[in-house]
Write a protein that holds these residues in place. Structure first.
Motif, PDB file in Angstrom:
ATOM      1  N   THR A   8       0.845  -1.187   0.000  1.00  8.68           N
ATOM      2  CA  THR A   8       0.000   0.000   0.000  1.00  8.68           C
ATOM      3  C   THR A   8       0.880   1.237   0.000  1.00  8.68           C
ATOM      4  OG1 THR A   8      -0.133   0.006   2.419  1.00  8.68           O
ATOM      5  CG2 THR A   8      -1.910  -1.110   1.227  1.00  8.68           C
ATOM      6  N   ILE A   9       0.393   2.272  -0.665  1.00 10.98           N
ATOM      7  CA  ILE A   9       0.995   3.602  -0.614  1.00 10.98           C
ATOM      8  C   ILE A   9      -0.124   4.541  -0.194  1.00 10.98           C
ATOM      9  CG2 ILE A   9       2.341   5.356  -1.799  1.00 10.98           C
ATOM     10  CD1 ILE A   9       3.049   3.312  -3.921  1.00 10.98           C
ATOM     11  N   GLY A  10       0.016   5.159   0.967  1.00 12.98           N
ATOM     12  CA  GLY A  10      -1.124   5.882   1.513  1.00 12.98           C
ATOM     13  C   GLY A  10      -2.258   4.899   1.736  1.00 12.98           C
ATOM     14  N   SER A  11      -3.448   5.211   1.225  1.00 10.26           N
ATOM     15  CA  SER A  11      -4.583   4.286   1.332  1.00 10.26           C
ATOM     16  C   SER A  11      -4.813   3.519   0.037  1.00 10.26           C
ATOM     17  CB  SER A  11      -5.853   5.064   1.706  1.00 10.26           C
ATOM     18  OG  SER A  11      -6.186   6.011   0.695  1.00 10.26           O
ATOM     19  N   THR A  12      -3.861   3.561  -0.880  1.00  6.49           N
ATOM     20  CA  THR A  12      -3.997   2.936  -2.189  1.00  6.49           C
ATOM     21  C   THR A  12      -3.295   1.579  -2.214  1.00  6.49           C
ATOM     22  OG1 THR A  12      -4.024   5.116  -3.250  1.00  6.49           O
ATOM     23  CG2 THR A  12      -3.555   3.219  -4.656  1.00  6.49           C
ATOM     24  N   GLY A  13      -4.002   0.548  -2.634  1.00  4.66           N
ATOM     25  CA  GLY A  13      -3.401  -0.766  -2.776  1.00  4.66           C
ATOM     26  C   GLY A  13      -2.722  -0.895  -4.129  1.00  4.66           C
ATOM     27  N   VAL A  14      -1.527  -1.486  -4.144  1.00  7.12           N
ATOM     28  CA  VAL A  14      -0.775  -1.632  -5.396  1.00  7.12           C
ATOM     29  C   VAL A  14      -0.202  -3.037  -5.506  1.00  7.12           C
ATOM     30  CG1 VAL A  14      -0.168   0.822  -5.516  1.00  7.12           C
ATOM     31  CG2 VAL A  14       1.391  -0.784  -4.386  1.00  7.12           C
ATOM     32  N   ARG A  15      -0.019  -3.470  -6.734  1.00  7.54           N
ATOM     33  CA  ARG A  15       0.701  -4.705  -7.035  1.00  7.54           C
ATOM     34  C   ARG A  15       1.826  -4.341  -8.001  1.00  7.54           C
ATOM     35  NH1 ARG A  15      -3.105  -7.572  -8.616  1.00  7.54           N
ATOM     36  NH2 ARG A  15      -3.337  -8.946  -6.796  1.00  7.54           N
ATOM     37  N   TYR A  16       3.050  -4.613  -7.604  1.00  8.99           N
ATOM     38  CA  TYR A  16       4.201  -4.264  -8.435  1.00  8.99           C
ATOM     39  C   TYR A  16       4.343  -5.291  -9.558  1.00  8.99           C
ATOM     40  CZ  TYR A  16       5.070  -1.000  -4.723  1.00  8.99           C
ATOM     41  OH  TYR A  16       4.919   0.033  -3.825  1.00  8.99           O
ATOM     42  N   SER A  17       4.475  -4.792 -10.779  1.00  9.68           N
ATOM     43  CA  SER A  17       4.434  -5.679 -11.941  1.00  9.68           C
ATOM     44  C   SER A  17       5.818  -6.004 -12.492  1.00  9.68           C
ATOM     45  CB  SER A  17       3.555  -5.069 -13.032  1.00  9.68           C
ATOM     46  OG  SER A  17       3.929  -3.723 -13.305  1.00  9.68           O
ATOM     47  N   PHE A  18       6.556  -5.002 -12.948  1.00  9.16           N
ATOM     48  CA  PHE A  18       7.899  -5.255 -13.466  1.00  9.16           C
ATOM     49  C   PHE A  18       8.726  -3.982 -13.403  1.00  9.16           C
ATOM     50  CE2 PHE A  18       4.902  -4.741 -16.966  1.00  9.16           C
ATOM     51  CZ  PHE A  18       5.455  -3.720 -17.736  1.00  9.16           C
ATOM     52  N   ALA A  19      10.040  -4.169 -13.455  1.00 10.38           N
ATOM     53  CA  ALA A  19      10.957  -3.031 -13.366  1.00 10.38           C
ATOM     54  C   ALA A  19      10.725  -2.074 -14.527  1.00 10.38           C
ATOM     55  CB  ALA A  19      12.404  -3.526 -13.359  1.00 10.38           C
ATOM     56  N   THR A  20      10.989  -0.793 -14.279  1.00  8.52           N
ATOM     57  CA  THR A  20      10.773   0.233 -15.288  1.00  8.52           C
ATOM     58  C   THR A  20      11.968   0.310 -16.231  1.00  8.52           C
ATOM     59  OG1 THR A  20       9.498   1.507 -13.685  1.00  8.52           O
ATOM     60  CG2 THR A  20      10.184   2.642 -15.684  1.00  8.52           C
ATOM     61  N   MET A  21      11.728   0.016 -17.510  1.00 11.12           N
ATOM     62  CA  MET A  21      12.797   0.103 -18.509  1.00 11.12           C
ATOM     63  C   MET A  21      13.081   1.563 -18.819  1.00 11.12           C
ATOM     64  SD  MET A  21      10.223  -2.286 -19.369  1.00 11.12           S
ATOM     65  CE  MET A  21       9.751  -2.263 -21.095  1.00 11.12           C
ATOM     66  N   ARG A  22      14.330   1.947 -18.786  1.00 13.63           N
ATOM     67  CA  ARG A  22      14.709   3.326 -19.050  1.00 13.63           C
ATOM     68  C   ARG A  22      15.077   3.481 -20.510  1.00 13.63           C
ATOM     69  NH1 ARG A  22      12.340   4.987 -14.574  1.00 13.63           N
ATOM     70  NH2 ARG A  22      11.872   6.402 -16.274  1.00 13.63           N
ATOM     71  N   CYS A  23      14.872   4.680 -21.021  1.00 12.15           N
ATOM     72  CA  CYS A  23      15.038   4.914 -22.455  1.00 12.15           C
ATOM     73  C   CYS A  23      15.777   6.221 -22.697  1.00 12.15           C
ATOM     74  CB  CYS A  23      13.668   4.953 -23.135  1.00 12.15           C
ATOM     75  SG  CYS A  23      12.697   6.403 -22.659  1.00 12.15           S
ATOM     76  N   VAL A  24      15.938   6.530 -23.984  1.00 12.28           N
ATOM     77  CA  VAL A  24      16.697   7.705 -24.393  1.00 12.28           C
ATOM     78  C   VAL A  24      16.072   9.001 -23.891  1.00 12.28           C
ATOM     79  CG1 VAL A  24      15.487   7.996 -26.588  1.00 12.28           C
ATOM     80  CG2 VAL A  24      17.881   8.708 -26.399  1.00 12.28           C
ATOM     81  N   MET A  25      14.783   8.983 -23.567  1.00 13.28           N
ATOM     82  CA  MET A  25      14.098  10.189 -23.102  1.00 13.28           C
ATOM     83  C   MET A  25      14.744  10.766 -21.848  1.00 13.28           C
ATOM     84  SD  MET A  25      10.013  10.512 -22.528  1.00 13.28           S
ATOM     85  CE  MET A  25       9.199  11.993 -21.923  1.00 13.28           C
TER      86      MET A  25
ATOM     87  N   ALA B  70      17.822  -1.988 -19.292  1.00 10.33           N
ATOM     88  CA  ALA B  70      18.352  -1.032 -18.318  1.00 10.33           C
ATOM     89  C   ALA B  70      17.179  -0.496 -17.507  1.00 10.33           C
ATOM     90  CB  ALA B  70      19.063   0.102 -19.042  1.00 10.33           C
ATOM     91  N   CYS B  71      17.212  -0.683 -16.189  1.00 14.55           N
ATOM     92  CA  CYS B  71      16.035  -0.402 -15.368  1.00 14.55           C
ATOM     93  C   CYS B  71      16.348   0.496 -14.182  1.00 14.55           C
ATOM     94  CB  CYS B  71      15.436  -1.708 -14.848  1.00 14.55           C
ATOM     95  SG  CYS B  71      14.788  -2.785 -16.143  1.00 14.55           S
ATOM     96  N   ALA B  72      15.381   1.316 -13.821  1.00 12.94           N
ATOM     97  CA  ALA B  72      15.439   2.122 -12.603  1.00 12.94           C
ATOM     98  C   ALA B  72      14.000   2.449 -12.219  1.00 12.94           C
ATOM     99  CB  ALA B  72      16.233   3.400 -12.814  1.00 12.94           C
ATOM    100  N   GLY B  73      13.573   1.950 -11.072  1.00 11.09           N
ATOM    101  CA  GLY B  73      12.190   2.138 -10.670  1.00 11.09           C
ATOM    102  C   GLY B  73      11.367   0.896 -10.956  1.00 11.09           C
ATOM    103  N   VAL B  74      10.056   0.992 -10.687  1.00  9.05           N
ATOM    104  CA  VAL B  74       9.181  -0.167 -10.857  1.00  9.05           C
ATOM    105  C   VAL B  74       7.787   0.310 -11.251  1.00  9.05           C
ATOM    106  CG1 VAL B  74       8.505  -0.196  -8.401  1.00  9.05           C
ATOM    107  CG2 VAL B  74       8.418  -2.318  -9.744  1.00  9.05           C
TER     108      VAL B  74
END
Length: 299
Positions: free
Chosen positions: A222-239, A273-277
């Motif tokens: 949970t984050i605050g009162s929000t329920g979450v399910r983590y899916s996969f790492a965040t792929m980073r890009c040229v942006m 290449a990943c950073a975050g989720v």
């Protein structure tokens, strides 16, 4: 862990705004990626992940004219142009003005046209591929090609893992920890790892060491009162490397991630290449700066 900042982006690929609190539903933070720029010629949703065409989007910023409220139509969006002028999303000339600055015929849209996709460029640094997206590994609805310039370009369905009818690249919620940013700063002190480059929705404090989000996919919390399910790492890009706001262009932002944190992602295929989720919302709620974040646990 606690929430140290919250961010929403009223127009996809434009600079967004920080907020103190937000209602969160299966469609993410209220108002996040509410609008997008649609390229008439290619039939794709414009994304700065293709810098040759759309790096200019990061010269714009967007904010809501009033705070969005649950159960009511979203307020109009104020768009600040690179020259400092401002138009609202309901102004009659906004499409012409955007087309003029971006050099292509575009429309501001509130819903993805049927079959909408977005494109993404995958650079390589000194034999360190950012992603290894081979044709046999593509997720459904995805294509890949090489441009004459040698650039590898993938085309994805919009919001492939997010709520239908939204403009997210892959998933609804993006979470990043200060632990990850601190580790990147240790690895490359000469590079500015500013949170704005990564466009997260939720930034958590630095409790923990290193790329802590790597262990979260498959867990719930949970984050605050929000329920979450983590899916996969965040792929980073040229942006992440592009100039935006007062941040200069810096290839080191992505090169460092590609060198030190490449992860296999079964849902997408390949090593990235990943950073975050990424996360899906399992229970609607609210998140505010200062709220707690429960330790992710297996489902």
């Amino acid at each position: 862990m606690t929430v140290v900042s919250l961010h929403r982006y009223p127009v996809k690929s434009m600079l967004g705004e920080s907020v103190e609190r937000s209602v969160v539903t299966g469609r993410g933070l209220l108002g996040d990626r509410a609008l997008a720029v649609y390229d008439v010629e290619s039939g794709t949703v414009a994304s700065a992940k293709v810098p040759r065409l759309w790096a200019g989007l990061l010269g714009f910023s967007a904010r809501f004219a009033a705070e969005p409220e649950p159960g009511r139509p979203l307020p109009e969006v104020e768009i600040r142009f690179p020259d400092g002028s401002m138009l609202r999303s309901d102004d009659a000339g906004v499409d012409i003005a955007l087309s003029t600055v971006l050099g292509r015929e575009v429309r501001l849209v509130a819903e993805p046209p049927e079959g909408s996709q977005f494109e993404e460029v995958w650079p390589e640094f000194e034999d360190l591929p950012v992603g290894e997206l081979a044709p046999e590994q593509l997720i459904e609805g995805t294509t890949a090609r090489r441009e004459e310039s040698g650039e590898r370009v993938s085309r994805f369905d919009v919001s492939a893992f997010g709520a239908p009818g939204t403009f997210f690249d892959l998933s609804t919620l993006h979470v990043l920890t200060e632990s990850t940013l601190d580790r990147l700063r240790e690895l490359a002190p000469e590079v500015t790892f500013d949170v704005r480059r990564y466009r997260p929705n939720v930034v958590l404090d630095g409790t923990g060491t290193g790329f802590v989000e790597n262990d979260w996919p498959g867990s719930v919390g949970t984050i605050g009162s929000t329920g979450v399910r983590y899916s996969f790492a965040t792929m980073r890009c040229v942006m992440t490397t592009l100039a935006q706001g007062d941040l200069p262009r810096d290839a080191g932002v992505l090169r460092t991630v590609a060198k030190h944190n490449r992860i296999e992602i079964p849902q997408v295929g390949g090593v990235w290449a990943c950073a975050g989720v990424y996360a899906d919302v399992t229970a609607d709620g609210e998140i505010a700066v200062g709220d707690g974040h429960s330790t992710p646990t297996p489902p």
